[in-house]
Design an enzyme around this catalytic site. Structure first.
Site, mmCIF file in Angstrom:
data_model
loop_
_atom_site.group_PDB
_atom_site.id
_atom_site.type_symbol
_atom_site.label_atom_id
_atom_site.label_comp_id
_atom_site.label_asym_id
_atom_site.label_seq_id
_atom_site.Cartn_x
_atom_site.Cartn_y
_atom_site.Cartn_z
ATOM 1 C CB SER A 72 -0.959 -0.039 1.199
ATOM 2 O OG SER A 72 -2.003 0.894 1.051
ATOM 3 C CG ASP A 185 -4.699 -2.016 1.188
ATOM 4 O OD1 ASP A 185 -3.524 -2.410 1.227
ATOM 5 O OD2 ASP A 185 -5.137 -1.134 1.937
#
Length: 302
Positions: A72, A185
């Site tokens: 991320s 993610d």
């Protein structure tokens, strides 16, 4: 506390740089070569700017990074560094970065409230359109496959789509399609990708964890609600991710907002402080050294 706090740490330790290189020389003696250091940058939304401070310290102390991984926000900052942006240039990016550089709201949300396509443009202006193979060091980006429910580690092919996928927070950003698969993610399954670095060949793995379940102010919008819920749910999994790290850097981010970029300078400084403090412990550690064939001894340099 600003740079003065960092100076006090260095002064109190007499010569942190010297001690670190003494430790490196010890590894050279034991391994027969320079130690291969792996750095894992964890997820954290806007808190990811703290990674800039971490990398700045490695740059200032001339500590070589052999392997780099990111999840991320860690994948985003890691891509800049692996693409050649470091030192003052990286700090300039970190201080100036804003949501407008990453996100654009969808007027008719279908799979996410926003898209992170602008992130691609931001990275292209600074590092071009590299492949993983063309980067200056091995770089690993983790994302979550929304079909299989498994973690995907990208280390070949185009870098920027993988970074966008790793940064696609569910519900907030649209998933990113790569080779007909949808990804989101990486923090859902691997918030601080340390094990990947060990498997890649790192002798010493250093993890940087940004999200902790400490007390924070109540969320004020849908972005903060989603992120806070994920953070709480995934904390125990993050602990497991970090267990393979030899050193774990945890900047003090209490009271700082996960979705605000007005605090960037402070985040960078907190990252710097935590890194100096943790590295000061390194010379005293007795980390096991993996058995490996001896190679010609070379001077790590200073």
């Amino acid at each position: 506390m600003h740079r003065g706090g960092v100076v006090s740490i260095m002064t109190a330790d007499t010569s942190l740089t010297q001690k670190l290189w003494d430790r490196l020389h010890e590894w050279v003696r034991r391994l027969g070569r320079k130690p291969k250091i792996g750095l894992a940058l964890g997820s954290g939304a806007a808190l990811g700017v703290a990674h800039v401070g971490v990398l700045s310290v490695f740059h200032e102390l001339k500590i070589p990074i052999a392997y780099l991984s990111g999840c991320s926000a860690g994948a985003f900052v890691g891509a800049l560094y692996a693409g050649g942006v470091e030192g003052s240039a990286l700090e300039t990016c970190g201080r100036a970065y804003r949501w407008r550089d990453a996100a654009r709201l969808n007027y008719v949300p279908k799979m996410g409230l926003a898209t992170n396509e602008r992130m691609a443009s931001y990275l292209q202006k600074r590092i071009g359109t590299p492949t993983f193979e063309s980067l200056r060091l091995p770089f690993y980006v983790v994302a979550t496959n929304l079909t299989t429910g498994q973690v995907k580690c990208f280390n070949t092919g185009p870098v920027i789509p993988a970074v966008r996928a790793s940064c696609a927070i569910p519900g907030i950003f649209e998933p990113v399609e790569i080779e007909k698969e949808l990804y989101c993610d990486g923090g859902l399954l691997n918030k601080v990708p340390c094990r990947i670095l060990r498997e890649a060949g790192a002798d010493l793995v250093i993890g940087v964890e940004l999200n902790t379940p400490g007390k924070k102010r109540p969320p004020e919008n849908v972005f903060e609600v989603i992120n806070r819920a994920l953070e709480i749910a995934l904390f125990s999994q993050a602990t497991a991710d970090c267990q393979t790290a030899d050193l774990l850097i945890r900047p003090d981010l209490d009271g700082l907002d996960d979705f605000e970029f007005h605090q960037n300078a402070l985040l960078i400084e907190r990252g710097r402080q935590a890194t100096y403090a943790k590295l000061a412990q390194w010379p005293q550690l007795h980390t096991p050294v993996a058995e490996s064939p001896p190679e010609p001894v070379s001077d790590p340099g200073r």
